[in-house]
Design an enzyme around this catalytic site. Structure first.
Site, PDB file in Angstrom:
ATOM      1  N   ASP A 149       0.820  -1.187   0.146  1.00  0.00           N
ATOM      2  CA  ASP A 149       0.242  -0.025   0.082  1.00  0.00           C
ATOM      3  C   ASP A 149       0.897   1.220   0.030  1.00  0.00           C
ATOM      4  O   ASP A 149       1.871   1.195  -0.402  1.00  0.00           O
ATOM      5  CB  ASP A 149      -0.845  -0.042   1.017  1.00  0.00           C
ATOM      6  N   HIS A 150       0.095   2.355   0.356  1.00  0.00           N
ATOM      7  CA  HIS A 150       0.732   3.884   0.196  1.00  0.00           C
ATOM      8  C   HIS A 150       2.495   3.881   0.555  1.00  0.00           C
ATOM      9  O   HIS A 150       2.831   3.484   1.768  1.00  0.00           O
ATOM     10  CB  HIS A 150      -0.010   4.586   1.133  1.00  0.00           C
ATOM     11  N   GLU A 222      -5.008   6.816   7.739  1.00  0.00           N
ATOM     12  CA  GLU A 222      -4.808   5.372   7.591  1.00  0.00           C
ATOM     13  C   GLU A 222      -3.462   5.047   7.834  1.00  0.00           C
ATOM     14  O   GLU A 222      -2.664   5.501   6.893  1.00  0.00           O
ATOM     15  CB  GLU A 222      -5.257   4.873   6.527  1.00  0.00           C
ATOM     16  N   HIS A 267      -9.942   7.780   3.718  1.00  0.00           N
ATOM     17  CA  HIS A 267      -9.777   6.975   4.417  1.00  0.00           C
ATOM     18  C   HIS A 267     -11.017   6.769   5.810  1.00  0.00           C
ATOM     19  O   HIS A 267     -11.085   7.915   6.345  1.00  0.00           O
ATOM     20  CB  HIS A 267      -8.190   6.564   4.754  1.00  0.00           C
ATOM     21  N   HIS A 306      -9.660   3.697  -3.643  1.00  0.00           N
ATOM     22  CA  HIS A 306      -9.120   3.971  -2.357  1.00  0.00           C
ATOM     23  C   HIS A 306     -10.151   4.361  -1.340  1.00  0.00           C
ATOM     24  O   HIS A 306     -10.907   4.933  -1.781  1.00  0.00           O
ATOM     25  CB  HIS A 306      -7.840   4.757  -2.229  1.00  0.00           C
ATOM     26  N   ASN A 328      -9.913  -0.644  -2.352  1.00  0.00           N
ATOM     27  CA  ASN A 328      -9.256  -0.915  -1.086  1.00  0.00           C
ATOM     28  C   ASN A 328     -10.416  -1.185  -0.021  1.00  0.00           C
ATOM     29  O   ASN A 328     -11.186  -0.430   0.258  1.00  0.00           O
ATOM     30  CB  ASN A 328      -8.187   0.143  -0.966  1.00  0.00           C
TER      31      ASN A 328
END
Length: 401
Positions: A149-150, A222, A267, A306, A328
């Site tokens: 992820d990120h 997040e 998020h 996302h 996601n």
């Protein structure tokens, strides 16, 4: 919310075949039949098999999702329990799953007390988790995408460690350890964002790794990524930005990529009305790129969504119509896991107050109730059930056979 996904051209190896003079129509038909029989899944391309999918198989899987109008659940995990819940759910709903490691999740897998200087624990934990998936994924009989992820600019050393692990695995097995990685450089100027992505795309392409990149900013917070105070205008990506990224990354030979273009994504989960999703941005971006390319492809970009937790089914499916092939999910599955544990404790509360003694007798043992596997299994089952629901929202049910 989350959104991301763009597509690059994947140059598959060209396999030359020179037929002999005796090779006729019957042989060709036989070969076609044999190829068909070798398919692992009746509804998916033959390249897609149970277990971890990478390279051409991954591209084929994502193209299938875009063409048929379904999206793959991309789930953040923190250990073998949540990993296994993902694959259990995929087996139940009959579709692929994307197991997603974050930097913090990797550290948790390695152990919070482990030395994390230079991201050592975060790197080691992600690698350990990926190897766990590779050992057991085929047992579930579903395609699994291994993703991270990120990764912000300051976290690139973490990505470099994962890249080194991919190179080592590729040298031994002819494919990367992970299927794909995300770079989130959306806080940087567009040109710098894409320039760095392009540098990594060149490295990834040599290993058949897909790149996910982010444009605009996903709001909320997040796992160490906190955009709660961001200017709301940055939550909405412009079609010109998407085309610029597509054009630049497409210059890399053998590149595969997806785009996380923000369209109001946040998020976390919020009360209705507090998040203004605009998936029409994705539709407009596809139209803009298609007109620029003028090649007959109405959805040239693969998008990812996302911040999917808490989104309405209407918004989800409208986004899928625009070429979203993965959504996601984290907040909702975190709650589901906890809710399973909470329900287990509530059900067996009187058996969990001591090692000895319960409503069945003062000397009755409680070991079978406080065995950690019991509550963890309850969490797994609850999380898997929530993912089956997510798959239904994403049109990802019964897409294998």
């Amino acid at each position: 919310m989350k959104l991301a996904l763009a597509t690059l051209v994947f140059a598959a190896p060209a396999y030359a075949f020179v037929p002999t003079g005796s090779f006729g129509v019957q042989s060709a038909l036989k070969m076609s039949t044999e190829t068909s029989e070798e398919k692992a899944f009746a509804k998916l391309p033959a390249s897609v098999k149970p277990g971890v999918v990478t390279g051409k198989a991954l591209e084929d899987l994502l193209n299938d999702a875009k063409a048929k109008g379904y999206a793959i659940p991309g789930v953040n995990i923190v250990g073998s329990n949540s990993i296994n819940a993902c694959m259990e759910a995929a087996a139940k709903y009959g579709g692929p799953i994307m197991v997603t490691f974050s930097k913090g999740g990797g550290q948790f897998i390695a152990g919070k007390s482990a030395d994390n200087a230079a991201d050592k624990a975060s790197i080691a934990g992600c690698i350990a988790g990926a190897k766990h998936v590779r050992e057991v994924a085929k047992l579930y009989g579903v395609p699994v995408v291994l993703h991270t992820d990120h990764c912000q600019k300051a976290w690139l050393p973490w990505m470099d460690g994962l890249l080194a692990a991919n190179e080592e695995y590729f040298a031994q097995h002819g494919e990367p350890l992970f299927s794909s990685h995300m770079l989130d450089l959306s806080e940087e100027p567009l040109e710098e964002n894409i320039a760095i992505c392009k540098e990594y795309m060149e490295k990834f392409a040599k290993l058949n790794i897909l790149l996910e990149f982010e444009l605009g900013v996903t709001g909320g917070e997040e796992d160490g990524v906190d955009n709660t105070g961001i200017d709301s205008s940055r939550l909405y990506t412009q079609p010109e930005e998407v085309f610029y990224a597509y054009e630049q990354l497409s210059q890399v030979p053998n590149a595969m990529f997806t785009c996380a273009a923000s369209f109001g994504n946040v998020h976390g989960v919020y009360a209705p009305g507090n998040v203004d999703l605009q998936p029409v941005i994705l539709h407009n971006s596809q139209k803009y790129i298609s007109e620029k390319l003028d090649n007959g492809d109405s959805k040239p970009m693969k998008f990812v969504f996302h911040g999917g937790s808490g989104s309405s089914v209407e918004d989800i499916r409208y986004a899928i119509e625009a070429g979203v092939i993965k959504m996601n999910i984290d907040t909702d599955t975190q709650w589901a896991f906890w809710d399973g544990v909470r329900e287990y404790e509530a059900k067996y509360h009187d058996y969990l107050q001591g090692q000895i003694g319960n409503p069945d007798g003062a000397e009755k043992p409680n070991k079978k109730y406080y065995d950690p596997r019991m509550m963890l299994r309850a969490g797994e089952e609850s999380m898997a059930a929530r993912l089956v629901q997510a798959a239904e929202d994403l049109n990802c049910v019964n897409v294998l056979n």
